[in-house]
Scaffold this motif. Structure first.
Motif, PDB file in Angstrom:
ATOM      1  N   PRO A 322       0.693  -1.853   0.249  1.00 37.56           N
ATOM      2  CA  PRO A 322      -0.180  -0.061   0.239  1.00 37.56           C
ATOM      3  C   PRO A 322       0.587   1.257   0.206  1.00 37.56           C
ATOM      4  O   PRO A 322       1.905   1.000   0.308  1.00 37.56           O
ATOM      5  CB  PRO A 322      -0.868  -0.202   1.499  1.00 37.56           C
ATOM      6  CG  PRO A 322      -0.196  -1.153   2.163  1.00 37.56           C
ATOM      7  CD  PRO A 322       0.614  -1.665   1.229  1.00 37.56           C
ATOM      8  N   CYS A 323       0.506   2.588  -0.343  1.00 42.53           N
ATOM      9  CA  CYS A 323       0.475   3.362  -0.587  1.00 42.53           C
ATOM     10  C   CYS A 323       0.552   4.572   0.669  1.00 42.53           C
ATOM     11  O   CYS A 323      -1.102   4.208   0.797  1.00 42.53           O
ATOM     12  CB  CYS A 323       0.348   4.349  -2.006  1.00 42.53           C
ATOM     13  SG  CYS A 323       0.805   6.269  -2.014  1.00 42.53           S
ATOM     14  N   ILE A 324       1.322   4.755   1.049  1.00 38.94           N
ATOM     15  CA  ILE A 324       0.871   6.027   2.315  1.00 38.94           C
ATOM     16  C   ILE A 324       2.012   7.116   2.595  1.00 38.94           C
ATOM     17  O   ILE A 324       2.096   7.737   3.220  1.00 38.94           O
ATOM     18  CB  ILE A 324       1.595   5.328   3.414  1.00 38.94           C
ATOM     19  CG1 ILE A 324       3.524   5.280   3.216  1.00 38.94           C
ATOM     20  CG2 ILE A 324       1.342   3.498   4.269  1.00 38.94           C
ATOM     21  CD1 ILE A 324       4.344   4.827   4.564  1.00 38.94           C
ATOM     22  N   LYS A 325       1.650   8.222   1.279  1.00 34.87           N
ATOM     23  CA  LYS A 325       2.469   9.244   0.517  1.00 34.87           C
ATOM     24  C   LYS A 325       1.291   9.934   1.122  1.00 34.87           C
ATOM     25  O   LYS A 325       2.158  11.463   1.972  1.00 34.87           O
ATOM     26  CB  LYS A 325       2.745   9.032  -1.430  1.00 34.87           C
ATOM     27  CG  LYS A 325       4.055   8.271  -0.728  1.00 34.87           C
ATOM     28  CD  LYS A 325       3.811   8.691  -2.659  1.00 34.87           C
ATOM     29  CE  LYS A 325       5.139   7.494  -3.526  1.00 34.87           C
ATOM     30  NZ  LYS A 325       5.366   7.638  -5.604  1.00 34.87           N
ATOM     31  N   SER A 326       0.320  10.241   1.417  1.00 36.66           N
ATOM     32  CA  SER A 326      -0.442  10.983   1.295  1.00 36.66           C
ATOM     33  C   SER A 326      -0.993  11.252   3.015  1.00 36.66           C
ATOM     34  O   SER A 326      -1.440  12.621   3.810  1.00 36.66           O
ATOM     35  CB  SER A 326      -2.109  10.514   1.516  1.00 36.66           C
ATOM     36  OG  SER A 326      -2.286   9.353   1.977  1.00 36.66           O
TER      37      SER A 326
END
Length: 385
Positions: A322-326
């Motif tokens: 999963p992407c956590i960049k936010s």
């Protein structure tokens, strides 16, 4: 005292083990960080290993491994993936798939030969290339391509010194796959540039969706330039048995066996007898475990998306990325704070290459109950950000 091997001295420790070691000393912690099936080795497989001990089958096998096992593996691979290997001359039994990777690199590389390693990837490839005297050239795969290798990315990385391409699909850590359609242009580029391919297919049996795993060795003109590495750890839940195997063109297999002969002698005999039972009668066990992983995969994909941690659908292995960049944290910061605040361990994407920044690897090789508890802890953690 004289200095030690500088390549080994400069190697970074595994980013996976860092969090695993902390969790092992933390009461009530949950780890989703280690890629190890939560299933026991199927009993009929373990029982065959026990039976071999009871029968006194505790002596060395040949360097290449039990002939019966190599023959059975060649038959299985032929039936499964339509690649015709000779178990006698083109198959080697190794101590886990990891030894197969190391042997293949040491057999192929001369000093300063370049090896293309698409990242994110399993943590051992680059260190093994360096230890074999080669030069690792990494390709940063992209989330928008579902972390698949594109033909243009490969072409851009090739130089006159390029000798080997490492392919690891289904992929650890992303869960990405490469379909036959994806592999065909890659195969053409490898043939045009006279490249070897080391195809790490340890997760081949854990492929979801309608299209089965495709081995690049099955494509026209690729068997003679491909070393297939696989093993029993993931598909059969046999991690501690430490058994793998490699298929390779006869000259490469012969050289790999020579190196194996001096470093290892042979793979564990007890494990080889258990593996023979797995090859002969273990397909139903794989199917059962795969169904369970598939349920967990679908649960995590939906749950993470609802929490603002989107991921492309992983169609292989037992990982989601999963992407956590936010959330405004680096991968390491996110994973470290999650562990300290919620006693939940995941692995920062940067453990698998710099292009993993902004992502986490979450393993779903854990029970659905543990996964639900873990998702609750992540939800609580996100509320504190």
């Amino acid at each position: 005292m004289r200095g030690m091997n500088q390549i080994a001295v400069e190697m970074k420790p595994s980013g996976i083990r860092k969090f695993f070691d902390i969790v092992s000393e933390m009461p009530d912690a949950i780890s989703l960080g280690v890629g190890e099936p939560d299933f026991d080795t199927p009993w009929h497989i373990a029982d065959e290993g026990i039976y071999s001990l009871e029968k006194g089958k505790t002596f060395y096998t040949s360097n290449s491994g039990l002939m019966e096992l190599r023959t059975a593996l060649a038959d299985w691979y032929r039936n499964k993936y339509a690649v015709d290997y000779d178990g006698k001359t083109e198959c080697l039994i190794t101590v886990g798939g990891s030894e197969g990777i190391d042997l293949a690199l040491r057999a192929l590389l001369n000093p300063d030969d370049e090896v293309i390693v698409p990242e994110p990837c399993y943590v051992s490839y680059v260190p093994c290339v360096n230890l074999a005297g080669g030069k690792a050239v990494t390709i940063a795969l992209k989330n928008e391509n579902q972390f698949r290798l594109t033909p243009q990315e490969l072409l851009d990385a090739i130089t006159p010194q390029t000798k080997v391409l490492v392919l690891s699909f289904p992929n650890n850590p992303t869960g990405a796959i490469m379909t036959k359609a994806d592999l065909l242009p890659i195969a053409e580029i490898c043939k045009e540039n006279d490249l070897y391919v080391i195809s790490d297919e340890i997760y081949s049996e854990l492929t979801y969706g309608e299209e089965p795993h495709c081995s690049i060795a099955s494509l026209p003109g690729m068997k003679e330039r491909t070393i297939v590495v696989n093993g029993f750890s993931k598909a059969y839940a046999m991690t501690g048995w430490r058994l793998g195997y490699a298929f390779a063109p006869e000259p490469v297999a012969k050289l790999m066996t020579k190196i194996h002969q001096f470093c290892i002698m042979c793979a564990p005999t007890t494990s080889q007898y258990a593996a023979l039972e797995a090859v002969k009668n273990g397909d139903s066990d794989i199917a059962e475990m795969r169904r369970s992983y598939d349920e967990r995969r679908k649960y995590l994909l939906k749950k993470l998306d609802s929490m603002g941690m989107p991921a492309f659908e992983p169609l292989g292995a037992f990982y989601i990325f999963p992407c956590i960049k936010s959330f405004g944290l680096t991968s390491d910061e996110f994973a470290t704070r999650l562990l300290r605040q919620e006693k939940l361990a995941v692995v920062p994407g940067t453990a698998f290459g710099d292009c993993g920044e902004g992502f986490l690897r979450i393993s779903y090789a854990y029970s659905i109950e543990q996964l639900r508890e873990a998702m609750g802890r992540i939800e609580h953690f996100l509320q504190t950000l």
